[in-house]
Design a protein around this motif. Structure first.
Motif, PDB file in Angstrom:
ATOM      1  N   ASP A  73      42.115  16.228  36.626  1.00  0.00           N
ATOM      2  CA  ASP A  73      42.438  15.893  35.236  1.00  0.00           C
ATOM      3  C   ASP A  73      42.215  14.426  34.916  1.00  0.00           C
ATOM      4  N   GLY A  74      41.820  13.634  35.924  1.00  0.00           N
ATOM      5  CA  GLY A  74      41.530  12.208  35.697  1.00  0.00           C
ATOM      6  C   GLY A  74      42.730  11.302  35.758  1.00  0.00           C
ATOM      7  N   GLU A  75      43.853  11.796  36.251  1.00  0.00           N
ATOM      8  CA  GLU A  75      45.077  10.992  36.281  1.00  0.00           C
ATOM      9  C   GLU A  75      44.926   9.719  37.097  1.00  0.00           C
ATOM     10  N   PHE A  76      44.059   9.722  38.093  1.00  0.00           N
ATOM     11  CA  PHE A  76      43.927   8.572  38.969  1.00  0.00           C
ATOM     12  C   PHE A  76      42.671   7.745  38.690  1.00  0.00           C
ATOM     13  N   ASP A  77      41.949   8.092  37.620  1.00  0.00           N
ATOM     14  CA  ASP A  77      40.733   7.357  37.287  1.00  0.00           C
ATOM     15  C   ASP A  77      41.045   5.915  36.912  1.00  0.00           C
ATOM     16  N   LEU A  78      40.205   5.021  37.376  1.00  0.00           N
ATOM     17  CA  LEU A  78      40.338   3.604  37.002  1.00  0.00           C
ATOM     18  C   LEU A  78      39.606   3.377  35.689  1.00  0.00           C
ATOM     19  N   THR A  79      40.176   2.582  34.856  1.00  0.00           N
ATOM     20  CA  THR A  79      39.511   2.322  33.565  1.00  0.00           C
ATOM     21  C   THR A  79      38.802   0.994  33.561  1.00  0.00           C
TER      22      THR A  79
END
Length: 79
Positions: A73-79
């Protein structure tokens, strides 16, 4: 299958797994894949391929499922 023992660690009922004979699998292909996992005694162990001497993170099956779904779900994606 590797042997395991259970020890209480500060209220944590997580077992201390014997990972010496674990079959570690890389999360992807090539040099960019630094995460490895192993399935041991019904648990999932995760470690950094670059530093295998650091203790692995141990997940129960439910914790592993929640982790994988959150990552998808992208919860740990870095922005």
């Amino acid at each position: 299958m590797a042997e395991s023992t259970t020890e209480q660690l500060a209220g944590d009922a997580r077992p201390q797994l014997d990972l010496a004979g674990a079959a570690w699998q890389s999360s992807g292909q090539g040099r960019r894949s630094n995460v490895q996992i192993a399935f041991v005694d019904g648990f999932v162990a995760m470690r950094d391929r670059r530093d295998p001497g650091v203790p692995a993170v141990i997940f129960s099956p439910g914790e592993w499922r929640a982790f994988v779904l959150s990552a998808r779900d992208g919860e740990f994606d870095l922005t």
